[in-house]
Motif scaffolding. Structure first.
Motif, PDB file in Angstrom:
ATOM      1  N   TYR A 151      -7.158 -14.628 -18.356  1.00 29.90           N
ATOM      2  CA  TYR A 151      -5.907 -13.870 -18.352  1.00 29.90           C
ATOM      3  C   TYR A 151      -5.621 -13.309 -16.946  1.00 29.90           C
ATOM      4  CZ  TYR A 151      -2.761  -9.925 -18.940  1.00 29.90           C
ATOM      5  OH  TYR A 151      -1.720  -9.046 -18.781  1.00 29.90           O
ATOM      6  N   ILE A 152      -6.649 -12.796 -16.285  1.00 28.66           N
ATOM      7  CA  ILE A 152      -6.490 -12.244 -14.927  1.00 28.66           C
ATOM      8  C   ILE A 152      -5.959 -13.325 -13.978  1.00 28.66           C
ATOM      9  CG2 ILE A 152      -7.751 -11.327 -12.907  1.00 28.66           C
ATOM     10  CD1 ILE A 152      -9.557  -9.804 -14.946  1.00 28.66           C
ATOM     11  N   GLU A 153      -6.460 -14.543 -14.132  1.00 31.12           N
ATOM     12  CA  GLU A 153      -5.991 -15.655 -13.290  1.00 31.12           C
ATOM     13  C   GLU A 153      -4.501 -15.935 -13.482  1.00 31.12           C
ATOM     14  OE1 GLU A 153      -8.348 -19.213 -13.802  1.00 31.12           O
ATOM     15  OE2 GLU A 153     -10.208 -18.066 -13.563  1.00 31.12           O
ATOM     16  N   SER A 154      -3.992 -15.663 -14.694  1.00 30.06           N
ATOM     17  CA  SER A 154      -2.590 -15.978 -14.996  1.00 30.06           C
ATOM     18  C   SER A 154      -1.639 -14.823 -14.689  1.00 30.06           C
ATOM     19  CB  SER A 154      -2.453 -16.340 -16.479  1.00 30.06           C
ATOM     20  OG  SER A 154      -2.566 -15.164 -17.276  1.00 30.06           O
ATOM     21  N   GLN A 155      -2.213 -13.683 -14.310  1.00 32.48           N
ATOM     22  CA  GLN A 155      -1.393 -12.481 -14.108  1.00 32.48           C
ATOM     23  C   GLN A 155      -0.691 -12.472 -12.750  1.00 32.48           C
ATOM     24  OE1 GLN A 155      -3.200  -8.480 -13.614  1.00 32.48           O
ATOM     25  NE2 GLN A 155      -2.681  -8.150 -15.756  1.00 32.48           N
ATOM     26  N   HIS A 156       0.534 -11.934 -12.712  1.00 29.23           N
ATOM     27  CA  HIS A 156       1.290 -11.840 -11.457  1.00 29.23           C
ATOM     28  C   HIS A 156       1.687 -10.387 -11.192  1.00 29.23           C
ATOM     29  CE1 HIS A 156       1.860 -16.193 -10.794  1.00 29.23           C
ATOM     30  NE2 HIS A 156       1.877 -16.271 -12.113  1.00 29.23           N
ATOM     31  N   THR A 157       1.507  -9.962  -9.943  1.00 29.75           N
ATOM     32  CA  THR A 157       1.848  -8.603  -9.528  1.00 29.75           C
ATOM     33  C   THR A 157       2.943  -8.655  -8.464  1.00 29.75           C
ATOM     34  OG1 THR A 157      -0.448  -7.917  -9.900  1.00 29.75           O
ATOM     35  CG2 THR A 157       0.902  -6.466  -8.524  1.00 29.75           C
ATOM     36  N   TYR A 158       3.958  -7.782  -8.609  1.00 36.95           N
ATOM     37  CA  TYR A 158       5.070  -7.725  -7.657  1.00 36.95           C
ATOM     38  C   TYR A 158       5.374  -6.263  -7.354  1.00 36.95           C
ATOM     39  CZ  TYR A 158       5.805 -12.230 -10.013  1.00 36.95           C
ATOM     40  OH  TYR A 158       5.613 -13.467 -10.576  1.00 36.95           O
ATOM     41  N   PHE A 159       5.849  -5.975  -6.146  1.00 39.27           N
ATOM     42  CA  PHE A 159       6.291  -4.603  -5.888  1.00 39.27           C
ATOM     43  C   PHE A 159       7.276  -4.522  -4.737  1.00 39.27           C
ATOM     44  CE2 PHE A 159       2.276  -5.197  -3.623  1.00 39.27           C
ATOM     45  CZ  PHE A 159       2.445  -4.566  -2.392  1.00 39.27           C
ATOM     46  N   VAL A 160       8.116  -3.502  -4.830  1.00 35.26           N
ATOM     47  CA  VAL A 160       9.040  -3.164  -3.746  1.00 35.26           C
ATOM     48  C   VAL A 160       8.878  -1.666  -3.505  1.00 35.26           C
ATOM     49  CG1 VAL A 160      11.444  -3.018  -2.981  1.00 35.26           C
ATOM     50  CG2 VAL A 160      10.705  -4.975  -4.349  1.00 35.26           C
ATOM     51  N   LEU A 161       8.621  -1.288  -2.249  1.00 38.11           N
ATOM     52  CA  LEU A 161       8.411   0.117  -1.912  1.00 38.11           C
ATOM     53  C   LEU A 161       9.462   0.582  -0.912  1.00 38.11           C
ATOM     54  CD1 LEU A 161       4.523   0.033  -1.349  1.00 38.11           C
ATOM     55  CD2 LEU A 161       5.773   0.147  -3.505  1.00 38.11           C
ATOM     56  N   GLU A 162       9.750   1.869  -0.944  1.00 40.18           N
ATOM     57  CA  GLU A 162      10.674   2.442   0.041  1.00 40.18           C
ATOM     58  C   GLU A 162      10.082   2.317   1.444  1.00 40.18           C
ATOM     59  OE1 GLU A 162      13.646   3.429  -0.080  1.00 40.18           O
ATOM     60  OE2 GLU A 162      14.131   4.176  -2.072  1.00 40.18           O
ATOM     61  N   THR A 163       8.757   2.490   1.517  1.00 40.95           N
ATOM     62  CA  THR A 163       8.076   2.372   2.807  1.00 40.95           C
ATOM     63  C   THR A 163       6.674   1.788   2.607  1.00 40.95           C
ATOM     64  OG1 THR A 163       7.050   3.604   4.614  1.00 40.95           O
ATOM     65  CG2 THR A 163       7.450   4.836   2.599  1.00 40.95           C
ATOM     66  N   LEU A 164       6.269   0.945   3.547  1.00 44.04           N
ATOM     67  CA  LEU A 164       4.934   0.337   3.475  1.00 44.04           C
ATOM     68  C   LEU A 164       3.940   1.059   4.386  1.00 44.04           C
ATOM     69  CD1 LEU A 164       6.060  -3.391   3.626  1.00 44.04           C
ATOM     70  CD2 LEU A 164       5.068  -2.283   1.646  1.00 44.04           C
ATOM     71  N   ASP A 165       4.361   2.218   4.902  1.00 44.26           N
ATOM     72  CA  ASP A 165       3.544   2.945   5.886  1.00 44.26           C
ATOM     73  C   ASP A 165       2.096   3.170   5.459  1.00 44.26           C
ATOM     74  OD1 ASP A 165       5.559   2.981   7.648  1.00 44.26           O
ATOM     75  OD2 ASP A 165       6.011   5.130   7.517  1.00 44.26           O
ATOM     76  N   THR A 166       1.911   3.687   4.244  1.00 44.81           N
ATOM     77  CA  THR A 166       0.546   4.013   3.810  1.00 44.81           C
ATOM     78  C   THR A 166      -0.304   2.758   3.711  1.00 44.81           C
ATOM     79  OG1 THR A 166       1.440   5.881   2.577  1.00 44.81           O
ATOM     80  CG2 THR A 166      -0.808   5.255   2.080  1.00 44.81           C
ATOM     81  N   LEU A 167       0.251   1.698   3.144  1.00 46.01           N
ATOM     82  CA  LEU A 167      -0.492   0.438   3.042  1.00 46.01           C
ATOM     83  C   LEU A 167      -0.844  -0.094   4.432  1.00 46.01           C
ATOM     84  CD1 LEU A 167       1.486  -1.418   0.226  1.00 46.01           C
ATOM     85  CD2 LEU A 167      -0.919  -0.789   0.120  1.00 46.01           C
ATOM     86  N   LYS A 168       0.128   0.038   5.341  1.00 45.56           N
ATOM     87  CA  LYS A 168      -0.071  -0.474   6.696  1.00 45.56           C
ATOM     88  C   LYS A 168      -1.165   0.316   7.414  1.00 45.56           C
ATOM     89  CE  LYS A 168       4.008  -1.437   8.413  1.00 45.56           C
ATOM     90  NZ  LYS A 168       5.229  -1.356   9.241  1.00 45.56           N
ATOM     91  N   LYS A 169      -1.019   1.656   7.392  1.00 48.95           N
ATOM     92  CA  LYS A 169      -1.969   2.512   8.114  1.00 48.95           C
ATOM     93  C   LYS A 169      -3.377   2.432   7.551  1.00 48.95           C
ATOM     94  CE  LYS A 169       1.465   5.882   9.655  1.00 48.95           C
ATOM     95  NZ  LYS A 169       2.151   7.097   9.209  1.00 48.95           N
ATOM     96  N   ASN A 170      -3.488   2.176   6.247  1.00 52.56           N
ATOM     97  CA  ASN A 170      -4.814   2.107   5.636  1.00 52.56           C
ATOM     98  C   ASN A 170      -5.393   0.695   5.646  1.00 52.56           C
ATOM     99  OD1 ASN A 170      -5.216   4.793   5.135  1.00 52.56           O
ATOM    100  ND2 ASN A 170      -4.266   4.757   3.137  1.00 52.56           N
ATOM    101  N   GLY A 171      -4.739  -0.207   6.405  1.00 51.34           N
ATOM    102  CA  GLY A 171      -5.287  -1.549   6.567  1.00 51.34           C
ATOM    103  C   GLY A 171      -5.231  -2.426   5.335  1.00 51.34           C
ATOM    104  N   ARG A 172      -4.289  -2.140   4.411  1.00 49.47           N
ATOM    105  CA  ARG A 172      -4.189  -2.945   3.176  1.00 49.47           C
ATOM    106  C   ARG A 172      -3.223  -4.128   3.327  1.00 49.47           C
ATOM    107  NH1 ARG A 172      -7.772   0.463   2.710  1.00 49.47           N
ATOM    108  NH2 ARG A 172      -8.405   1.425   0.735  1.00 49.47           N
ATOM    109  N   LEU A 173      -2.643  -4.270   4.509  1.00 49.17           N
ATOM    110  CA  LEU A 173      -1.693  -5.371   4.728  1.00 49.17           C
ATOM    111  C   LEU A 173      -2.215  -6.373   5.743  1.00 49.17           C
ATOM    112  CD1 LEU A 173       1.732  -3.476   4.790  1.00 49.17           C
ATOM    113  CD2 LEU A 173       0.714  -4.724   2.905  1.00 49.17           C
TER     114      LEU A 173
END
Length: 279
Positions: A151-173
């Motif tokens: 099931y995990i293999e078939s799952q899809h995740t999507y997102f739209v954020l106002e800002t990607l700053d936190t993801l960027k600064k924390n090295g998640r991108l």
């Protein structure tokens, strides 16, 4: 057969999951300007968002310790499952695995399995619900593990954020080439690769168009929608989440659908106004 599902706190539990007594949360924690905030039922989203907005520094997170996971595994349930944030985004999976090894060294072998969600937020929620469905159907421990991994293999995740700053600064991108300047109000439409790494699917000018583009991606990727649950989490933007849900329900038939507000870790990354969809 008794069972227990431990979901790290990036995965939001629905009210029904909380009431069932089958699910437990392994809390991560956040730090803003030296203040430690635990991601549990005491989490105050409005206060947290205010602190983040006022801070010049990027909030940090830390995952539950192996000992905390080990403690959670120590219970009467015959089957124990843990569901964690994508191992590519957090140390929670490694911590849960180490906790399992520590438990077995201390108490001997038993049926414990740690699922790497390769997702986050409501992706983890849906995995927890899938475990419940398999257990209630009377599957053996190994059958549950195999079915849920598929099931995990078939799952899809999507997102739209106002800002990607936190993801960027924390090295998640990592691996995502220079994202377009926010001055142009360009909103990237993001997703997760099968191995749980964040990727960019597209972009649009303004939140409304980006959300439309995201729903188009979801519909394009969708297979056997009637067997799937549509899950949406939002950070302080219920109307936006309802609009996305309405659009998707008008284009496809799902087994069920729910909307939930982000808990602490998801709030930290999604930030005010963020929308996450998992199907």
């Amino acid at each position: 057969m008794s069972y227990k599902v431990i979901v790290d706190s990036c995965g939001e539990l629905t009210e029904e999951m909380k009431a069932s007594g089958l699910f437990e949360t392994a809390s991560l924690s956040m730090e803003v300007d030296g203040v430690r905030i635990v991601d549990d039922e005491t989490f105050d989203q409005a206060d947290f968002l205010k602190r983040v907005a006022a801070s010049a520094e990027c909030p940090k997170s830390s995952c539950p310790s192996p000992e905390e996971y080990m403690e959670s595994y120590h219970c009467d349930a015959e089957h124990v499952y843990a569901v964690t944030l994508s191992a590519e985004l957090s140390g929670s999976y490694n911590s849960a695995e180490l906790g399992r090894k520590l438990y077995e060294e201390e108490y001997g072998k038993r049926d414990i399995y740690v699922f790497n969600s390769c997702s986050a937020s409501i992706g983890e929620t849906l995995i927890g619900l899938k475990i419940q469905e398999c257990e209630e159907a009377g599957m053996s421990f190994q059958e549950v593990v195999d079915t849920v991994e598929k099931y995990i293999e078939s799952q899809h995740t999507y997102f739209v954020l106002e800002t990607l700053d936190t993801l960027k600064k924390n090295g998640r991108l990592t691996g995502i080439k220079a994202l377009v300047a926010s001055a142009l109000n360009i909103k990237p439409v993001m997703g997760a690769k099968p191995e749980g790494i964040i990727c960019q699917l597209g972009q649009a000018r303004g939140m409304k168009k980006a959300l439309m583009k995201m729903t188009d991606h979801i519909i394009d990727d969708l297979e056997n929608s009637e067997e799937k649950i549509l899950a949406i989490s939002h950070c302080n933007c219920k109307e936006r989440a309802l609009e996305v849900q309405k659009t998707l329900l008008s284009k496809a038939k799902f087994k069920a659908s729910f909307i939930i507000d982000t808990a602490g870790i998801s709030t930290m990354y999604a930030n005010d106004g963020g929308i996450i969809v998992v199907v």
